[in-house]
Design an enzyme around this catalytic site. Structure first.
Site, PDB file in Angstrom:
ATOM      1  N   LYS A 172       0.303   3.796  -2.708  1.00  0.00           N
ATOM      2  CA  LYS A 172      -0.655   4.897  -2.694  1.00  0.00           C
ATOM      3  C   LYS A 172       0.020   6.266  -2.613  1.00  0.00           C
ATOM      4  O   LYS A 172      -0.622   7.286  -2.888  1.00  0.00           O
ATOM      5  CB  LYS A 172      -1.650   4.692  -1.556  1.00  0.00           C
ATOM      6  N   SER A 202      -6.322   3.883   3.959  1.00  0.00           N
ATOM      7  CA  SER A 202      -5.651   3.066   2.953  1.00  0.00           C
ATOM      8  C   SER A 202      -6.680   2.261   2.170  1.00  0.00           C
ATOM      9  O   SER A 202      -6.504   1.079   1.898  1.00  0.00           O
ATOM     10  CB  SER A 202      -4.623   2.134   3.603  1.00  0.00           C
ATOM     11  N   SER A 231       0.796  -1.229   0.000  1.00  0.00           N
ATOM     12  CA  SER A 231       0.000   0.000   0.000  1.00  0.00           C
ATOM     13  C   SER A 231       0.826   1.276   0.000  1.00  0.00           C
ATOM     14  O   SER A 231       0.257   2.369  -0.141  1.00  0.00           O
ATOM     15  CB  SER A 231      -0.954   0.013   1.199  1.00  0.00           C
TER      16      SER A 231
END
Length: 414
Positions: free
Chosen positions: A59, A116, A56
């Protein structure tokens, strides 16, 4: 001024030690990188140029690509994005909005960076790039322009995908670019918590409320990558960026990042002893396959193995004795009196949650229950006709009034 011969000897020994420690020759290898944000100067590097699955932390590039599109006047903070079937189908962690829900770019970015949310990442990608493929092309074009030579992005959220890779080097370059190119948008990197209706969701970056001066950036986890973190902190006007990849738990990840930051902020007294590593963009990439830590992170040997759906375990039970690069790469610790291990303090809520909503900025939608899965509870008794699988059901009908009065805090970590 130290004797020249002694200085040359110490530097040569340290350089040889760093080189010897450069290869992640075991499955549970980790990567570390510490740089100055303003100059890009490398303060510490260990396995920093090995390819890695970013999870993640991807991102951050989704954020960068969106902010650049805003800067290029292709959209605005108030542009409405629409949740698609593809977004709804994403694995957790996610907000759980229904198909057709609209959300402004501003609110979507806050949800992306704090929760997230994988569904929101896809919503942003489809709205900004026209499709996931189109947005991935934008991400990769930005990576090339920034000199992120080890990075290739397939999706906007970091869920497992073949050839979706980066490195500590590249992620530090990206973190620095966010700070330097978009100072007006720095707040997206360090929102401590968001509130959607009665739900309060806290940032998975544990440093924000536990490390003095912490002001960013993003965490990530999939089984193949381990626990990743790109974080920043500022002290006396000096901002540092730390990258930790492949940690064994979210808590250990945060502890190691804090230790590296402490070393960076306190290293000026022995700076002449530190091997000159240059700037982050000059670190030489290593041509290798990224380590796959699936068995180490999610194998049956773990008492509570993390799941592959990008959920992270609660950040507790940190191994505070673990020091990044406990071998030769940290020999400097033997050359000065030890100040002791830096232990993160207890969480302190320093700022109230930022309110987020769906719908247009001037006319928000009424808050509705989302389809975000509830945290699984331990089975206490067999009940043939009642399993209660809906994630938006209250735990107890007898205490629903109390539930409404007290915000529900998301307990899943990322």
């Amino acid at each position: 001024m130290p004797f020249p011969s002694l200085r040359r000897l110490v530097l040569s020994v340290l350089a040889a030690s760093v080189f010897a420690a450069a290869s992640p020759g075991r499955a549970q290898a980790e990567a570390f990188l510490l740089i100055e944000a303003s100059t890009g100067k490398v303060l510490h590097a260990e396995n920093a140029t090995y390819p890695w699955y970013p999870a993640s932390v991807t991102k951050l590039m989704t954020l960068y690509t969106t902010l650049k599109a805003i800067k290029d006047r292709k959209l605005s903070y108030d542009t409405l994005l629409t949740v698609s079937k593809n977004a709804v189908a994403q694995q957790p962690t996610k907000m759980g909005f229904k198909v057709g829900t609209t959300v402004t770019v501003d609110n979507a970015l806050k949800m992306l960076m704090v929760k997230s949310a994988n569904d929101v990442a896809v919503t942003i990608a489809e709205g900004v790039g026209g499709s996931l493929e189109g947005f991935a092309d934008m991400m990769n074009a930005n990576a090339r322009r920034l000199g992120m030579t080890q990075s290739h992005f397939i999706n906007p959220n970091g869920l497992p995908a073949e050839n979706h890779v980066s490195s500590a080097r590249d992620l530090a370059i990206l973190g620095r670019a966010l700070i330097m190119e978009f100072p007006q948008d720095d707040a997206y990197l360090h929102v401590h918590a968001i509130r959607y209706g009665n739900r309060v969701m806290r940032n998975y970056n544990n440093l924000l409320d536990r490390y003095p001066g912490a002001d960013g950036m993003k965490t990530g986890f999939i089984c193949a990558s381990g626990y990743n973190l790109v974080a920043s902190a500022t002290r006396n006007g000096r901002r540092l960026i730390v990258v930790v990849l492949g940690s064994y738990s979210g808590a250990t990840r945060a502890q190691k990042a804090a230790q590296l930051l402490e070393r960076g902020f306190d290293s000026s007294g022995l700076s002449w002893l530190t091997p000159q590593l240059g700037t982050v963009d000059k670190l030489a990439p290593i041509d290798a396959a990224p380590p796959n830590l699936r068995e180490e992170m999610c194998g049956g040997h773990r008492r509570k193995p993390p799941s592959e759906d990008n959920q992270e375990e609660e950040a507790v039970n940190a191994d505070t004795s673990a020091v990044p690069g406990g071998g030769p790469a940290f020999m400097l610790s033997n050359l000065k009196p030890s100040a002791g291990k830096y232990v993160l303090g207890p969480p302190v809520e320093t700022v109230p949650p930022v309110v987020v909503f769906t719908g247009p900025a001037n006319h928000p939608d009424p808050v509705v229950a989302t389809g975000t899965p509830a945290k699984k509870k331990k089975k206490v008794a067999a009940k043939p006709n009642g399993e209660g699988t809906a994630g938006d059901k209250p735990k107890s009908t007898n205490s629903s009034a109390k539930k409404q009065a007290k915000p529900k805090v998301s307990s899943a970590t990322q």
